[in-house]
Design an enzyme around this catalytic site. Structure first.
Site, mmCIF file in Angstrom:
data_model
loop_
_atom_site.group_PDB
_atom_site.id
_atom_site.type_symbol
_atom_site.label_atom_id
_atom_site.label_comp_id
_atom_site.label_asym_id
_atom_site.label_seq_id
_atom_site.Cartn_x
_atom_site.Cartn_y
_atom_site.Cartn_z
ATOM 1 N N SER A 72 38.943 8.406 -6.402
ATOM 2 C CA SER A 72 39.980 9.190 -5.732
ATOM 3 C C SER A 72 40.130 10.551 -6.395
ATOM 4 C CB SER A 72 41.305 8.447 -5.789
ATOM 5 O OG SER A 72 41.770 8.407 -7.129
ATOM 6 N N LYS A 73 41.058 11.321 -5.878
ATOM 7 C CA LYS A 73 41.245 12.694 -6.385
ATOM 8 C C LYS A 73 41.451 12.698 -7.881
ATOM 9 C CE LYS A 73 42.705 11.604 -2.838
ATOM 10 N NZ LYS A 73 43.422 10.478 -2.404
ATOM 11 N N ARG A 74 42.044 11.597 -8.343
ATOM 12 C CA ARG A 74 42.385 11.590 -9.757
ATOM 13 C C ARG A 74 41.145 11.511 -10.641
ATOM 14 N NH1 ARG A 74 42.692 6.955 -12.105
ATOM 15 N NH2 ARG A 74 42.367 5.450 -10.462
#
Length: 503
Positions: A258-260
RNA sequence: GGCGCUAUCGUCUAGGGGUUAGGACGUGAGAUUCUCAAUCUUAAAACCCGGGUUCGAUUCCCGGUAGCGCUACCA
């Protein structure tokens, strides 16, 4: 609807919702669909799934199309190019969904459910407390048709539920083989909400069937929903397509990527200077390998030829940025120099903070050609070219890592001797002359190796290590001509450094 | 909680009843270079655990464990 599915040519689709940027997970799904379609001589369809009105935005659709095109995919049917089974966007298709749902109710394959949300929630909790499958208990399943109609006419809100038949549901998955679910664990699902809005699992089935999709290739988060969809196909009397559920892409911590985890959308990769063919090659290798498993480099054309859906691995894969960068380096090296230079331009313009003239662009192209082959991604180019782009004698003299070289006893001698030669030199200084002067200093002063090169390197670039002088000198000279005031030339550097050195 | 999917070097994977378990990224070493990066050579590095089946299981079957997903009037 006629039954013309599997017999004809393969029809596959990528059906993203326009809720943001295209993520690598989805991009990989799109890629595998595209590869399959192209290699089968089939049809690749783009369908925009915008039933989630709250989260969908029109501008995302444009973004999405641009991103997938950047990757190098093209489609035969879609919202932008049309096709024989419109619409390719789900909005305003509710009538169709509602007609099929009514047909199912009329045929006794679905029924109206008047249950209240609170009751359903409570029943669910109870079932879970007793370690049971939290299915719909079937309260309205056998309601008398006339009674149901009466309550509806009286204005009582109702949803439409599909009747799951009392037999196991099996379906074939190209990557996982046969998958079977007991009907005990598949609940009678709502297909149309009491508000009249159809539910996703129902809508995809109708859309896929209406578009004659023969192979549903999608993420494995849909695997557990597939029995419901299969039941729907069967209730509607439609041929069930082939499925292929692709494994999840994970981050280094084994969590869903994910973006993280950093840059994970197509746009992110493009902005970093990752080439589309590198990303495509890398994504293809996530879950797929050729027979023998020894080849790693595949052009898009080669992928279309070699790719085999049946060879796709079912296990999840960790996204490895290092391997992507390795491929990217490869494609930066292999790419046509003009193209790579064009892609690199914006990164120079940003780093330099100036508009690039035609001459400056040509210069950037030379910088890219000289130094670009060792870079992971194009956005590292200005940093790689730092020795040419930047010049700060004061900082060079103050740098701790230069201290040892600068205070060495031979350094002053080298600097003085070399500076004197450069001062007498006409501009521009050629790489050959530069090298010859170093040779001369070596002979005259009797100093060689690092003791000779490092001081000169610091004088010219501010650091004791970096690219070869043969590459740096011409770039500095050309740079100072096309970007005067921004890029310092060789003589300018030496002069300024000596002033700082003495002062 | 229920159900489903998954399990080979750190990572991506090949393979498959008997193999020196192969390749690639990354890592270590060496070569090259004034140096860094790149490049080339080279090394270390894996079959989740327990039962079966079998002359023989990493491979087939069952169980466990772990990860992930679904379980909604979300998509």
């Amino acid at each position: 609807m006629e039954q013309t599915l599997i017999a004809g040519k393969a029809r596959v689709r990528f059906a993203p919702s326009p809720t943001g940027q295209v993520h690598v997970g989805n991009a990989r799904t799109a890629l595998f669909n595209w590869l399959f379609a192209r290699q089968q001589g089939g049809v690749f369809i783009l369908r925009i799934e915008d039933t989630d009105l709250e989260r969908s935005e029109a501008r995302y659709e444009t973004q999405l199309i641009e991103d997938i095109q950047w990757l190098g995919l093209d489609w035969d049917e879609g919202p932008d190019v049309g096709g024989p089974y419109p619409p390719y966007r789900q909005s305003d298709k509710w009538q169709v969904y509602s007609d099929y749902a009514e047909r199912l109710v009329a045929e006794g394959k679905a029924y109206r459910c008047f249950c209240k949300q609170e009751d359903l929630d409570r029943q669910r909790e109870q079932a879970m407390a007793q370690h049971l499958q939290p299915n719909y208990p079937g309260t309205c399943r056998n309601l008398d048709a006339k009674e149901a109609e009466r309550r509806r006419a009286a204005g009582e809100p109702s949803a439409i539920r599909l009747k799951i038949p009392e037999k196991p549901i099996r379906f074939h998955d190209i990557v996982r083989g046969w998958v079977e679910f007991s009907n005990e664990v598949v609940s009678d699902l709502i297909i149309v909400r009491s508000t009249g809005v159809p539910v996703y699992n129902y809508v995809v089935v109708v859309d896929d069937a209406e578009m004659r999709v023969t192979h549903v290739i999608r993420g494995d988060d849909h695997l557990s929903n597939t029995p419901k969809q299969v039941a729907l196909y069967e209730a509607l009397g439609w041929e069930v397509p082939e499925f292929a559920h692709l494994s999840t892409i994970l981050g280094p911590d084994k969590e869903r990527l994910s973006k993280r985890h950093g840059a994970t959308s197509l746009a992110n990769f493009r902005e970093m200077g990752v080439l589309p063919e590198a990303l495509m090659n890398y994504m293809a290798l996530l879950g797929w390998a050729p027979t023998g498993g020894e080849r790693e480099i595949f052009s898009p054309t080669e992928l279309v030829q070699e790719f085999d859906l049946a060879r796709v691995t079912p296990s999840p894969a960790v996204f490895d940025f290092e391997k992507l960068y390795w491929l990217n380096r490869h494609y930066i090296k292999e790419g046509a120099p003009e193209r790579i230079a064009g892609l690199a331009e914006p990164f120079f313009a940003r780093a330099l903070g100036v508009e690039l003239t035609a001459d400056a662009k040509a210069w950037c192209a030379h910088v890219t050609a000289a130094l670009g082959h060792s870079v992971n991604k194009l956005d590292e180019l200005p940093e790689r070219a730092g020795p040419v782009l930047k010049f700060d004698p004061a900082a060079a003299l103050a740098a701790g890592e230069n201290e040892e070289v600068l205070k060495a006893e031979t350094t002053g001698k080298v600097l003085e001797a070399f500076a004197a030669k450069i001062a007498a030199e006409a501009e521009p200084v050629s790489a050959e002359r530069f090298k010859a002067m170093i040779k001369e200093v070596q002979k005259e002063a009797g100093i060689k190796g690092p003791a000779l090169f490092h001081p000169i390197r610091i004088m010219l670039t501010g650091a004791q290590s970096g690219p070869e002088f043969d590459k740096l000198v011409p770039l500095m000279e050309e740079g100072s001509r096309v970007l005067p005031g921004t890029i310092a030339g060789v003589k300018q550097r030496v002069k300024a450094f000596m002033e700082a050195w003495k002062g």
